[in-house]
Design a protein around this motif. Structure first.
Motif, mmCIF file in Angstrom:
data_model
loop_
_atom_site.group_PDB
_atom_site.id
_atom_site.type_symbol
_atom_site.label_atom_id
_atom_site.label_comp_id
_atom_site.label_asym_id
_atom_site.label_seq_id
_atom_site.Cartn_x
_atom_site.Cartn_y
_atom_site.Cartn_z
ATOM 1 N N ARG A 1 1.025 -1.376 0.111
ATOM 2 C CA ARG A 1 -0.025 -0.004 0.070
ATOM 3 C C ARG A 1 0.776 1.342 0.045
ATOM 4 O O ARG A 1 0.227 2.553 0.203
ATOM 5 C CB ARG A 1 -0.968 0.124 1.261
ATOM 6 N N VAL B 1 -0.666 4.086 -2.140
ATOM 7 C CA VAL B 1 -2.221 3.978 -1.784
ATOM 8 C C VAL B 1 -2.409 5.618 -1.796
ATOM 9 O O VAL B 1 -1.701 6.272 -1.303
ATOM 10 C CB VAL B 1 -2.811 3.412 -0.850
ATOM 11 N N ASP C 1 -7.583 2.130 -3.427
ATOM 12 C CA ASP C 1 -7.797 0.779 -3.775
ATOM 13 C C ASP C 1 -9.236 0.161 -3.554
ATOM 14 O O ASP C 1 -9.171 -1.049 -3.393
ATOM 15 C CB ASP C 1 -6.597 0.234 -2.888
#
Length: 130
Positions: free
Chosen positions: A55, A58, A77
């Motif tokens: 992540r 992200v 996401d």
């Protein structure tokens, strides 16, 4: 503790949080995503959230107000089920260093990465003792 301001700094990938005591804290999107207070991550009674890797990049699509006590952060996401109350944001800001270090340790122990959400093959190979 009340929140008096929220500003998504998308180019820096941080949420700037201003508290009623005039503290201003920049919390990385990645940190907020992996410590999202959602049932998806915390389940029922977990002491730590489900470990989520991959992540680092992200983003944050939206900040949605929930009454006068929380916001829903909608990540790019698809994750959008955590309600970040003022108390949760305050705790995350105060415990950032400890929580972030713990997350990095957990990723390493699981053979995961901030860039991948899967275990590396090297992590699955036996060590020198078998």
């Amino acid at each position: 503790m009340r929140i008096t301001g929220l500003k998504a700094r998308r180019s820096l990938r941080v949420l700037e949080v201003t508290f009623s005591d005039d503290r201003v804290v920049a919390l990385p999107f990645e940190f907020l995503r992996v410590y999202s207070p959602s049932a998806e991550l915390w389940g029922h009674g977990r002491s730590e959230p489900l470990l989520v890797g991959g992540r680092r990049a992200v983003g944050l699509d939206r900040i949605e107000p929930v009454g006068h006590y929380a916001v829903r952060l909608v990540f790019d996401d698809g994750h959008d089920s955590g309600l970040f109350s003022w108390d949760v944001l305050d705790r995350l800001a105060r415990e950032y260093e400890t929580l972030w270090a713990r997350y990095l340790d957990r990723l390493a122990a699981a053979g995961m990465s901030r860039d991948r959400d899967v275990i590396t093959l090297r992590a699955l190979r036996p060590g020198p003792d078998g």
